[in-house]
Design an enzyme around this catalytic site. Structure first.
Site, PDB file in Angstrom:
ATOM      1  N   GLY A 110      39.595  41.820  47.896  1.00  0.00           N
ATOM      2  CA  GLY A 110      38.237  42.351  47.867  1.00  0.00           C
ATOM      3  C   GLY A 110      37.694  42.427  49.277  1.00  0.00           C
ATOM      4  O   GLY A 110      38.206  41.768  50.187  1.00  0.00           O
ATOM      5  N   GLN A 147      31.211  42.306  55.597  1.00  0.00           N
ATOM      6  CA  GLN A 147      32.308  41.746  56.394  1.00  0.00           C
ATOM      7  C   GLN A 147      32.761  42.690  57.506  1.00  0.00           C
ATOM      8  O   GLN A 147      33.407  42.252  58.455  1.00  0.00           O
ATOM      9  CB  GLN A 147      33.505  41.418  55.489  1.00  0.00           C
ATOM     10  CG  GLN A 147      33.213  40.293  54.523  1.00  0.00           C
ATOM     11  CD  GLN A 147      34.373  40.072  53.583  1.00  0.00           C
ATOM     12  OE1 GLN A 147      34.495  40.757  52.575  1.00  0.00           O
ATOM     13  NE2 GLN A 147      35.246  39.122  53.906  1.00  0.00           N
ATOM     14  N   CYS A 175      38.897  33.616  52.029  1.00  0.00           N
ATOM     15  CA  CYS A 175      38.025  34.705  52.454  1.00  0.00           C
ATOM     16  C   CYS A 175      38.564  35.279  53.759  1.00  0.00           C
ATOM     17  O   CYS A 175      38.917  34.518  54.670  1.00  0.00           O
ATOM     18  CB  CYS A 175      36.601  34.195  52.665  1.00  0.00           C
ATOM     19  SG  CYS A 175      35.448  35.475  53.188  1.00  0.00           S
ATOM     20  N   LEU A 176      38.598  36.594  53.841  1.00  0.00           N
ATOM     21  CA  LEU A 176      39.093  37.239  55.063  1.00  0.00           C
ATOM     22  C   LEU A 176      38.202  36.930  56.257  1.00  0.00           C
ATOM     23  O   LEU A 176      38.641  37.050  57.396  1.00  0.00           O
ATOM     24  CB  LEU A 176      39.188  38.761  54.849  1.00  0.00           C
ATOM     25  CG  LEU A 176      40.201  39.204  53.781  1.00  0.00           C
ATOM     26  CD1 LEU A 176      40.096  40.704  53.540  1.00  0.00           C
ATOM     27  CD2 LEU A 176      41.619  38.808  54.183  1.00  0.00           C
ATOM     28  N   HIS A 212      32.181  36.483  44.439  1.00  0.00           N
ATOM     29  CA  HIS A 212      32.428  36.201  45.861  1.00  0.00           C
ATOM     30  C   HIS A 212      31.900  37.359  46.724  1.00  0.00           C
ATOM     31  O   HIS A 212      31.246  37.135  47.754  1.00  0.00           O
ATOM     32  CB  HIS A 212      33.937  35.994  46.046  1.00  0.00           C
ATOM     33  CG  HIS A 212      34.418  35.795  47.443  1.00  0.00           C
ATOM     34  ND1 HIS A 212      34.977  34.613  47.880  1.00  0.00           N
ATOM     35  CD2 HIS A 212      34.455  36.636  48.522  1.00  0.00           C
ATOM     36  CE1 HIS A 212      35.314  34.738  49.156  1.00  0.00           C
ATOM     37  NE2 HIS A 212      35.014  35.955  49.573  1.00  0.00           N
ATOM     38  N   GLU A 213      32.167  38.598  46.287  1.00  0.00           N
ATOM     39  CA  GLU A 213      31.750  39.769  47.083  1.00  0.00           C
ATOM     40  C   GLU A 213      30.233  39.962  47.041  1.00  0.00           C
ATOM     41  O   GLU A 213      29.623  40.297  48.061  1.00  0.00           O
ATOM     42  CB  GLU A 213      32.459  41.039  46.599  1.00  0.00           C
ATOM     43  CG  GLU A 213      33.985  40.999  46.594  1.00  0.00           C
ATOM     44  CD  GLU A 213      34.614  40.536  47.885  1.00  0.00           C
ATOM     45  OE1 GLU A 213      33.949  40.552  48.941  1.00  0.00           O
ATOM     46  OE2 GLU A 213      35.784  40.115  47.846  1.00  0.00           O
ATOM     47  N   HIS A 223      28.618  37.834  49.481  1.00  0.00           N
ATOM     48  CA  HIS A 223      28.637  38.394  50.844  1.00  0.00           C
ATOM     49  C   HIS A 223      27.449  39.331  51.056  1.00  0.00           C
ATOM     50  O   HIS A 223      26.798  39.297  52.103  1.00  0.00           O
ATOM     51  CB  HIS A 223      29.923  39.181  51.101  1.00  0.00           C
ATOM     52  CG  HIS A 223      31.102  38.354  51.516  1.00  0.00           C
ATOM     53  ND1 HIS A 223      31.098  37.522  52.607  1.00  0.00           N
ATOM     54  CD2 HIS A 223      32.346  38.253  50.988  1.00  0.00           C
ATOM     55  CE1 HIS A 223      32.291  36.954  52.736  1.00  0.00           C
ATOM     56  NE2 HIS A 223      33.073  37.381  51.756  1.00  0.00           N
TER      57      HIS A 223
HETATM   58  O1  GNR Z   1      41.442  38.199  49.529  1.00  0.00           O
HETATM   59  C1  GNR Z   1      40.657  37.422  48.995  1.00  0.00           C
HETATM   60  N1  GNR Z   1      41.116  36.523  48.090  1.00  0.00           N
HETATM   61  C2  GNR Z   1      40.284  35.740  47.295  1.00  0.00           C
HETATM   62  C3  GNR Z   1      40.842  34.682  46.608  1.00  0.00           C
HETATM   63  C4  GNR Z   1      40.080  33.886  45.797  1.00  0.00           C
HETATM   64  C5  GNR Z   1      38.731  34.149  45.648  1.00  0.00           C
HETATM   65  C6  GNR Z   1      38.151  35.190  46.344  1.00  0.00           C
HETATM   66  C7  GNR Z   1      38.920  35.991  47.153  1.00  0.00           C
HETATM   67  S1  GNR Z   1      38.183  37.323  47.991  1.00  0.00           S
HETATM   68  C8  GNR Z   1      39.230  37.441  49.382  1.00  0.00           C
HETATM   69  C9  GNR Z   1      38.857  38.657  50.207  1.00  0.00           C
HETATM   70  C10 GNR Z   1      37.464  38.452  50.775  1.00  0.00           C
HETATM   71  O2  GNR Z   1      37.195  37.696  51.651  1.00  0.00           O
HETATM   72  N2  GNR Z   1      36.505  39.110  50.195  1.00  0.00           N
HETATM   73  O3  GNR Z   1      35.227  38.934  50.590  1.00  0.00           O
HETATM   74 NI    NI Z   2      35.125  36.936  51.422  1.00  0.00          NI
END
Ligand code: GNR
Ligand code: NI
Length: 167
Positions: free
Chosen positions: A46, A51, A91-92, A133-134, A137
């Site tokens: 995601g 980001q 998270c990236l 999660h997104e 952000h």
């Molecule tokens: O790549 C991602 N893997 C992930 C694994 C577990 C819970 C959430 C994520 S999202 C993350 C990519 C990212 O940072 N999205 O904002």
């Molecule tokens: Ni993230």
């Protein structure tokens, strides 16, 4: 297409609250394509516009294993949430850090697709976690800020050490 630069925590720009998209046009679709390319290249499941330092309410997600599940969410809203689940998230924007986070198990989300058409999606499992999660952000929240102060401080120390190594 282009690979975009991903902001790294604790960059303050990750705390900006994104504003709603007003026009779904070709310029926005260009950004969506670049975000998808950036997500796949990372690789990640995601990516929120926040980001890549674009503070609009836009997310791309693909939790499939073969890049067949790309979904774009414009102005996403969680309209129902039930149950509780924990998952070891990454998270990236926080490279190398993985921690258990508690989220709703099941969500219903409403959004616009890349043609500006409204849709409603019921999600559970990894997709439900990723959507939450997104959207965090977009609201300026990073998953590590859900942890205890002690854990967050340890993570900040670790991130500083890693940064020294990669600079
Ligand atoms: O790549 C991602 N893997 C992930 C694994 C577990 C819970 C959430 C994520 S999202 C993350 C990519 C990212 O940072 N999205 O904002
Ligand atoms: Ni993230």
């Amino acid at each position: 297409m282009a690979i975009l630069n991903i902001l790294h925590y604790p960059d303050e720009r990750l705390h900006n609250v994104a504003t709603p998209v007003e026009q779904v046009d070709d310029k926005l679709r260009q950004l969506i394509d670049d975000m998808a390319e950036t997500m796949y290249a990372a690789p990640g499941i995601g990516l929120a516009a926040t980001q890549v330092d674009v503070h609009k309410r836009l997310v791309v997600i693909d939790v499939s294993e073969d890049k067949t599940g790309l979904t774009t969410f414009i102005n996403p809203r969680i309209v129902e949430a039930d149950g509780k689940t924990t998952y070891e998230e990454g998270c990236l924007s926080v490279p190398g850090i993985y921690e258990e986070v508690e989220r709703a198990e099941h969500v219903v989300v409403e959004a616009l697709d890349r043609d500006g058409k409204p849709f409603r999606l019921e999600a559970d499992g990894l997709l439900a976690i990723c959507i939450q999660h997104e959207i965090d952000h977009l609201d300026g929240k990073v998953f590590v800020e859900k942890l205890s102060k002690l854990k967050l401080n340890r993570i900040l120390t670790r991130l500083k050490k890693n940064q020294r190594k990669t600079l």
